[in-house]
Enzyme design. Structure first.
Site, PDB file in Angstrom:
ATOM      1  N   GLU A   1      -7.165   6.206   2.016  1.00  0.00           N
ATOM      2  CA  GLU A   1      -5.817   6.274   2.554  1.00  0.00           C
ATOM      3  C   GLU A   1      -5.798   6.679   4.023  1.00  0.00           C
ATOM      4  O   GLU A   1      -4.771   6.589   4.679  1.00  0.00           O
ATOM      5  CB  GLU A   1      -4.975   7.255   1.732  1.00  0.00           C
ATOM      6  CG  GLU A   1      -4.801   6.854   0.274  1.00  0.00           C
ATOM      7  CD  GLU A   1      -4.000   5.578   0.090  1.00  0.00           C
ATOM      8  OE1 GLU A   1      -3.408   5.091   1.060  1.00  0.00           O
ATOM      9  OE2 GLU A   1      -3.974   5.068  -1.038  1.00  0.00           O
TER      10      GLU A   1
ATOM     11  N   GLY B   1       0.819  -1.198   0.000  1.00  0.00           N
ATOM     12  CA  GLY B   1       0.000   0.000   0.000  1.00  0.00           C
ATOM     13  C   GLY B   1       0.862   1.260   0.000  1.00  0.00           C
ATOM     14  O   GLY B   1       2.013   1.258  -0.443  1.00  0.00           O
ATOM     15  N   SER B   2       0.338   2.334   0.540  1.00  0.00           N
ATOM     16  CA  SER B   2       0.991   3.642   0.438  1.00  0.00           C
ATOM     17  C   SER B   2       2.253   3.774   1.289  1.00  0.00           C
ATOM     18  O   SER B   2       2.945   4.793   1.188  1.00  0.00           O
ATOM     19  CB  SER B   2       0.006   4.748   0.804  1.00  0.00           C
ATOM     20  OG  SER B   2      -0.965   4.881  -0.212  1.00  0.00           O
ATOM     21  N   MET B   3       2.567   2.799   2.128  1.00  0.00           N
ATOM     22  CA  MET B   3       3.861   2.847   2.815  1.00  0.00           C
ATOM     23  C   MET B   3       5.012   2.889   1.814  1.00  0.00           C
ATOM     24  O   MET B   3       6.082   3.421   2.106  1.00  0.00           O
ATOM     25  CB  MET B   3       4.042   1.627   3.711  1.00  0.00           C
ATOM     26  CG  MET B   3       3.182   1.587   4.932  1.00  0.00           C
ATOM     27  SD  MET B   3       3.706   0.236   6.008  1.00  0.00           S
ATOM     28  CE  MET B   3       3.603  -1.173   4.905  1.00  0.00           C
TER      29      MET B   3
END
Length: 576
Positions: free
Chosen positions: A551, A260-262
């Site tokens: 998010e 994901g957005s990590m």
């Protein structure tokens, strides 16, 4: 000598020769394999004839041997077993050993070559041999806070000391009770083990999907009747997800999830490190409302119903990133704007740059060919527990604009372990230096004398120290700025503490149809600095804990868990 007697003598001679050969084969050729065979009762009795050493956390034994009155003289006992089970593993005369019980077996039994003098002295003086002890890096306050904060929800928590790589917490939920597997009753052990292991979900030859579902349903019915008396019975966990891995597996080290957005931490570090500079936190980068990587000039909105035009990246729920056209890198990172990082990866960074930066953070190199390899064999590293390799995807993923755009936001074939997620924040917090994670602080002889032990080791320099301050500030803005998605991780209860982090919501849909997708995983990775010095880095994943595409849910669900872990550690003597 008459003929019959000669025949008898020859026969007897042949039998003696055969006996002599057999003794040599058994003792010389097969000796080692027979002595190490777990079914060898003599070996089994010998293993239990003397106490194994302790596994110690913050001065307290989390695994120790207790004397019994039965044939096996000692039983392994695990105070607070489920809390520490991912680390200790279990020691069972039926199923062998796992975790630290296995990795440090030679120390715990006293058979390590470094303990030869001690063992010889015990034999000569008539003392009962004892095993050595293993002192872990795990912090009691952090570990128990992490386990309590997860509250049985499926997922994992890892905490690290950024300065050394010492693992401060390793929680995998749902957990299991190793005491149920260290019993001296074979039937009880087998029953508990069969309740903890995965369901049989392999589709058999000639079996239809409907028949497979019926067989899985039947397995669950049987477990609901028979597993109620097993501590930490995972039946309800398997009912929610029949394809889930066993609680006996340490998810923190052995489970690979979409990042994901990590992954935007890696994108940002690569952008700040571009040769010649040019990109800083205040640099404006394209941040449209929609981004078509195969048609970069296209400006129409993404459509969930149309299949024309190829793949499209958009922000959650059509959100606007800053002014809808451009955003500063810092703003895009804090708000986690998908379009900004997808376009940045495709048009500025490129797949090779992203892969190189991911590798510095501890990811494996991109894999070639069709289909991913087995990322757990060989492992990425040993702590001494083995850790599966995280991946930025395949070579082709990183060189095709459509899949590179997905990779930039941690989707497509990006895979990460919770330990690797914690390593992202640990490296940033530690002036850009990534240390090798490790679990064993000290190994002690039976007389408590310390054995030689390697010092902490650096793995890589993920970002130049002169640029790392920008990365730290960007992660702090995720927690403290108005547009930041990780505000629930902020620590205001203690003075001189600043928190940085990155949220993530990772879709893991096995179908092309969104209607069949489970809720995404919710992530948070972050760190706490005290008076500017790195103290702890944490990663939290809650399986199916997010809202599709949102998010902010990593911050709402996972960030509070991270805060509790960091706060508990900072209040402990080790973190003060």
């Amino acid at each position: 000598m008459n003929r019959p007697m000669r025949k008898v003598a020859v026969a007897i001679g042949i039998l003696f020769l055969a006996l002599f050969v057999n003794l040599n084969v058994v003792q010389v050729v097969q000796g080692n394999s027979l002595s190490s065979n777990p079914d060898n009762r003599r070996v089994l009795l010998n293993e239990y004839s003397n106490p194994r050493g302790q596994i110690v956390v913050t001065g307290t034994a989390v695994a120790e041997s207790k004397a019994t009155n039965d044939e096996l003289k000692y039983r392994r006992v695990y105070p607070k077993g489920p809390v520490y089970a991912p680390v200790t593993g279990y020691f069972s005369f039926t199923y062998g050993s796992t975790g630290i019980e296995s990795a440090e077996n030679s120390i715990l039994t006293g058979d390590d070559p470094r303990l030869f003098t001690t063992k010889l002295t015990d034999i000569l003086t008539g003392r009962d041999p004892r095993g050595g002890s293993v002192v872990l890096t795990v912090n009691k306050a952090a570990q128990e806070a992490a386990y309590a904060a997860m509250d049985g929800r499926p997922g994992a928590v890892v905490a690290l000391d950024p300065r050394t790589g010492a693992i401060l917490a390793d929680v995998s939920t749902p957990s299991y009770d190793p005491n149920a597997l260290s019993s001296h009753n074979a039937d009880e052990i087998a029953h508990a083990y069969n309740c903890y292991v995965e369901l049989d979900t392999t589709q058999r030859r000639g079996e239809t999907r409907a028949q497979l579902r019926m067989r899985i349903h039947h397995q669950l019915q049987v477990r609901e009747r028979t597993c109620k008396n097993v501590p930490n019975d995972p039946t309800s966990y398997f009912r929610q997800n029949p394809y889930a891995i066993s609680p006996l597996s340490n998810k923190a080290f052995r489970q690979i999830y979409p990042a994901g957005s990590m992954f935007k931490i890696i994108d940002s570090a690569a952008a700040l490190s571009l040769p010649g500079g040019g990109i800083t936190p205040s640099t404006s980068i394209p941040a449209p409302n929609s981004y078509w990587p195969l048609e970069p000039q296209r400006t129409t909105a993404c459509s969930s119903t149309s299949t024309s035009g190829g793949p499209c990246i958009e922000n959650f729920d059509g959100e606007v990133c800053q002014n809808g056209k451009t955003a500063t890198l810092d703003y895009a990172f804090a708000k986690s704007c998908n379009t900004a990082f997808a376009e940045l990866a495709v048009n500025k960074l490129g797949g090779s740059t992203i892969a190189d930066e991911a590798h510095k953070f501890g990811f494996d190199r991109p894999y070639p060919g069709q289909g991913p390899p087995d990322f757990c064999d060989p492992p990425a590293l040993r702590t001494p527990l083995s850790v599966c390799r995280s991946t930025p995807g395949s070579v082709s993923d990183l060189h095709s604009p459509d899949t590179l755009a997905q990779t930039a936001i941690g989707q497509h074939d990006v895979g990460i372990t919770p330990l690797q997620a914690a390593m992202l924040s640990a490296a940033v917090a530690n002036n850009g230096t990534l240390m090798r994670p490790y679990l064993v602080a000290k190994e002690l002889g039976p007389n408590l004398s310390p054995l030689p032990h390697p010092p902490p080791q650096q793995l890589s320099q993920v970002i130049d120290p002169s640029l790392d301050a920008d990365m730290i500030q960007m992660m702090e803005d995720v927690v403290t700025s108005p547009e930041g998605t990780g505000g629930d991780a902020n620590i205001t209860e203690l003075p001189s503490v600043t928190v940085g982090g990155k949220t993530g919501t990772a879709d893991h849909c096995a179908s092309n149809s969104a209607t069949h997708c489970p809720p995404p995983d919710a992530w948070f990775t972050g760190f706490a600095l005290k008076q500017g010095q790195p103290k702890i880095a944490v990663a939290v994943i809650l399986e199916n804990g997010g809202v599709n595409g949102n998010e902010t849910t990593g911050g709402l669900a996972a960030a509070p868990v991270a805060k509790k872990v960091m706060l508990a550690y900072l209040r402990s003597p080790a973190g003060s």
